[in-house]
Design a protein around this motif. Structure first.
Motif, short mmCIF file in Angstrom:
data_model
loop_
_atom_site.label_atom_id
_atom_site.label_comp_id
_atom_site.label_asym_id
_atom_site.label_seq_id
_atom_site.Cartn_x
_atom_site.Cartn_y
_atom_site.Cartn_z
N GLU A 91 42.02 45.59 37.20
CA GLU A 91 40.81 45.02 36.60
C GLU A 91 39.95 44.33 37.65
O GLU A 91 38.71 44.44 37.63
CB GLU A 91 41.18 44.05 35.49
CG GLU A 91 41.78 44.73 34.26
CD GLU A 91 42.15 43.76 33.16
OE1 GLU A 91 41.77 42.56 33.27
OE2 GLU A 91 42.82 44.16 32.20
N VAL A 92 40.57 43.62 38.57
CA VAL A 92 39.82 42.97 39.65
C VAL A 92 39.14 44.02 40.51
O VAL A 92 37.96 43.90 40.86
CB VAL A 92 40.74 42.08 40.51
CG1 VAL A 92 39.99 41.57 41.75
CG2 VAL A 92 41.27 40.91 39.71
N THR A 93 39.88 45.06 40.85
CA THR A 93 39.33 46.12 41.69
C THR A 93 38.14 46.80 41.02
O THR A 93 37.11 47.09 41.65
CB THR A 93 40.41 47.16 42.03
OG1 THR A 93 41.50 46.51 42.69
CG2 THR A 93 39.87 48.26 42.93
N ALA A 94 38.25 47.03 39.71
CA ALA A 94 37.15 47.66 38.98
C ALA A 94 35.93 46.75 38.91
O ALA A 94 34.78 47.22 38.98
CB ALA A 94 37.61 48.01 37.57
N ALA A 95 36.15 45.46 38.79
CA ALA A 95 35.04 44.51 38.62
C ALA A 95 34.40 44.09 39.94
O ALA A 95 33.17 43.96 40.03
CB ALA A 95 35.53 43.27 37.87
N LEU A 96 35.22 43.88 40.97
CA LEU A 96 34.72 43.30 42.22
C LEU A 96 34.91 44.21 43.43
O LEU A 96 34.20 44.08 44.43
CB LEU A 96 35.41 41.96 42.49
CG LEU A 96 35.30 40.87 41.43
CD1 LEU A 96 36.09 39.64 41.85
CD2 LEU A 96 33.83 40.52 41.17
N GLY A 97 35.91 45.08 43.36
CA GLY A 97 36.27 45.89 44.52
C GLY A 97 37.69 45.57 44.94
O GLY A 97 38.36 44.69 44.37
N PRO A 98 38.22 46.29 45.95
CA PRO A 98 39.60 46.05 46.40
C PRO A 98 39.80 44.61 46.89
O PRO A 98 38.92 44.03 47.52
CB PRO A 98 39.75 47.04 47.57
CG PRO A 98 38.71 48.08 47.34
CD PRO A 98 37.56 47.37 46.69
#
Length: 248
Positions: free
Chosen positions: A73-80
């Motif tokens: 979810e973090v990766t989808a929202a902000l990036g790796p």
């Protein structure tokens, strides 16, 4: 956009101060906490106060599936995730002979295994990009021991050893791994000590050479430094932020 940074246990206390300090330095921040409402509130405040991107997510770091889902979810929202701060921790302050198996399992599960689990979840991506900062919030209890915190001390000693060993393995990939050890700090955890013995609490404050208990804002700048490009040649280290209480 700044570095994408995840901070566990950042819905309050030291974790909140770390998240705010990193946001002030320009990081985009994923606020991860077992209390999803607190995480969302902190994330909203970071966006408003610092103009960065931020998300707040509920995650129990003892749950492998939950950790994996949060990273996605973090990766989808902000990036790796480029910077990971493993701050989440628990303790029960009491004599070891009065502690229980259930308490041991919880302390080990969150403090040591949780740190290992979240680290593993972000590691492949960091290695692939050949850049990463992992900062673990340990404790001088893990270096010198602490009465009333026997299992806690063991877990924090384990975090320090884990960090040093991992730092050796991943240095060639451009990653750093370091520990920060807060001294006595004005948090809910320290309130346990005051409830157990106000005399012990007062004695601890007097034992600090700077003659005061630390605040969460005293801790955050050390993490901001270790997360920075300027700390690129610092790895495998353990930094005490304790007002001089422990000089190890």
């Amino acid at each position: 956009m700044g570095r994408v940074t995840a901070v566990t246990g950042s819905g309050r206390g030291i974790g909140h101060a770390i998240a705010a300090g990193l946001a002030a330095a320009g990081h985009d921040v994923a606020v991860l906490d077992i209390d999803g409402d607190a995480a969302a509130k902190v994330a909203s405040g970071l966006v408003e106060q610092h103009g960065v991107r931020a998300v707040g997510l509920a995650v129990d770091i003892t749950d492998p599936a939950g950790v994996a889902r949060a990273v996605e979810e973090v990766t989808a929202a902000l990036g790796p995730i480029e910077v990971l701060v493993n701050n989440a921790g628990v303790d029960v302050i009491k004599p070891f002979v009065d502690s229980t198996e259930e308490e041991w399992a919880r302390i080990v599960g969150v403090n040591l295994l949780g740190t290992i689990r979240v680290t593993r979840a972000v590691l492949d991506s960091m290695i692939e990009r050949r850049w990463g900062r992992i900062i673990n919030i340990a404790s001088d209890a893990g270096r010198v021991g602490s009465s009333g915190e026997v299992v806690y001390s063991g877990t924090k000693g384990g975090v320090i050893a884990f960090s040093k060993a991992l730092a050796r393995e991943v240095a060639r990939h451009g990653l750093t791994v370091n520990n920060v050890c807060p001294g006595p700090t004005d948090t809910a955890l320290l309130d346990q000590l005051a409830a157990l013995s106000q005399k012990l609490y007062d004695s601890m404050a007097k034992a600090v050479p700077m003659r005061r208990i630390g605040t969460p804002d005293d801790i955050a700048p050390a993490i901001v430094y270790l997360a920075s490009d300027g700390a690129g040649y610092v790895t495998g280290q353990t930094l005490s932020v304790s007002g001089g209480l422990t000089m190890a």
